[in-house]
Design an enzyme around this catalytic site. Structure first.
Site: not given
Ligand code: EPZ
Length: 429
Positions: A22-23, A126, A131, A316, A408
């Protein structure tokens, strides 16, 4: 709203194909804005964030076509998408779209670099932290953009184009590195980025940009050099495997016991997590197909870690590791140094009977002999999967609510786990 039901106790055995990252996928898709030719991305994961970014890029004028599956192509493999930003039809990224997915703020770099103008909604905070985007704005200003903030929007102007500059980040930022790297490819002259993020996703982006004709050296180190060019061309690039997904499943196998091949996972992307998992008690071997994770019945050992930018232990994977050591023989200390509010999973893990004490950036996890299934609530992407890992060994039934957080960033999680023997299913609506 979908929920996930788990009955714990099964060991995991089999093969899990690792999806595209994803990243890496997000900045790679955004890089399509830098050229009027077609960028073809293969191994793109089917995730909610990727779908949301497609909407955002479409809003700027990017045409996207999905290549059909080829005969024999694995069922769980990613998709191939052709992205063509022949003309940028709109240089505004509206609040409604950006607020739904923070990384969409990164379009600001390619838009101002190519069009000399961008109006992008501030992403806002978030669940895991405030952030801020100050490092992005300082870098674009250093490249010669005029920056104003009006009505919740960042307006970046560079009517004569961007100019190469020396950018030194006071702290490591993955997003600010991605954006500065992309913007600098079309700037006049040389740009040097100091204290750049060294994450494998930055290297994947740089490799793709180089295929598009960019002149970049040093990606993966703290100093990246970019010699600007007047235009970039189209290219084909395959998204790197998701090291966070692979690390997550490695934690799950270590938790349940079993023997699983993480197909496509790369050991080089996971050096620190592998070290830690071996300390906990897993056997991890690199094979031609990927990474084999094995643990028999031996007890789990406690560990102490601090999250850090790559090549340190990734934030993460922090929640997943915390779930794992709730069953260790002893006490572990987990220090979160990247985000100021990334312990939302602690209260939820306590519902399983875990014993975790919070003190500022430190979480002290006192291992317990057993966990008991419970209804729990997902709060953010990585926290939600830590609850799944706990549910895989908890006695009885666990119901994870708000799994849209999971969607997600994890492709077909319940399929991948149930194929390895877990009792896990999605309950719709
Ligand atoms: C990327 O976020 C990842 N997101 C995050 O993964 C990951 O946790 C993070 O990097 C760190 O590895 C994507 O790639 C889409 P940062 P990013 O800028 O780029 C502060 C997930 O679960 N900072 O490296 O937003 C910031 O607040 C997500 O997949 C500033 O102060 O992270 C944080 O404390 C969550 N000013 C620190 O730097 C800035 O201008 C590192 O953030 C920018 C960042």
């Amino acid at each position: 709203m979908d929920r996930i039901r788990i009955v714990g106790g099964a060991r995991l055995n089999g093969t899990i194909p690792i999806s595209g990252a994803k990243n890496a996928a997000l900045p790679l898709m955004i890089a399509s804005l830098l050229t009027d030719e077609t960028l073809t991305l293969a191994n793109l994961p089917r995730l909610a964030d990727v779908a949301q970014l497609k909407r955002i890029l479409g809003n700027h004028g990017v045409d996207m076509t999905v290549a059909g599956k080829r005969l024999g192509e694995a069922e769980l493999s990613g998709e191939t998408v052709h992205l063509t930003a022949r003309t940028i039809v709109d240089t505004t990224a509206p609040y409604e779209l950006v607020s739904a997915m923070r990384a969409s703020f990164w379009v600001i770099g390619p838009l101002v670099a190519r069009e000399g103008f961008a109006k992008v909604s501030l992403p806002g905070g978030c669940a895991i932290g405030t952030r801020p985007v100050d490092l992005f704005l300082e870098a674009l200003q250093a490249l010669g953009a005029e920056i104003d903030i009006e009505g919740g929007y960042v307006i970046a102007r560079a009517p004569d184009g961007l100019k190469g500059a020396h950018v030194t980040f006071p702290k490591v930022s993955v997003g600010a590195t991605h954006v500065t790297l992309m913007a600098a490819t079309l700037a006049k002259g040389e740009t040097i980025i100091e204290n750049a993020a060294r994450e494998p996703e930055v290297v994947d982006l740089a490799e793709c940009l180089i295929k598009m004709g960019a002149k970049i050296t040093g990606a993966g180190t703290s100093t990246i050099r970019i010699e600007g060019v007047t235009r970039l061309n189209g290219a084909r690039h395959s998204v790197m495997p998701d090291r966070i997904e692979a690390g997550t499943y490695a934690m799950a196998v270590t938790m349940t016991g079993g023997d699983v091949l993480l197909e496509g996972a790369r050991a080089d992307d996971l050096k620190r997590p592998i070290e830690i998992l071996r300390e906990v008690g897993a056997e991890i071997t690199e094979t031609n197909e990927g990474l084999r994770v094995y643990r028999n019945g031996a007890d789990l050992k406690p560990v102490n870690i601090s999250t850090e930018p790559f090549p340190g232990f990734p934030t993460d994977l922090q929640a997943q590791l915390m779930a794992l050591v709730t069953r260790a023989e002893g006490t572990s200390v987990i220090r979160e140094t990247i985000f100021e509010n990334r312990f939302m999973h602690v209260q939820e893990l306590a519902r399983f009977g875990a014993e975790i004490h919070l003190d500022g950036q430190n979480a002290t996890v006192v291992g317990v002999p057993r966990l008991k299934g419970a209804p729990v609530m997902a709060t953010d992407l990585r926290a939600s999967v830590s609850l799944v890992i706990a549910g895989l060994v908890a006695e009885g039934e666990t119901i994870v609510n708000r799994v849209y957080h999971l969607d997600r960033g994890f492709e077909r999680l319940e399929d991948k786990l149930s194929r390895c023997g877990a009792t896990i299913e999605r309950i719709s609506g």
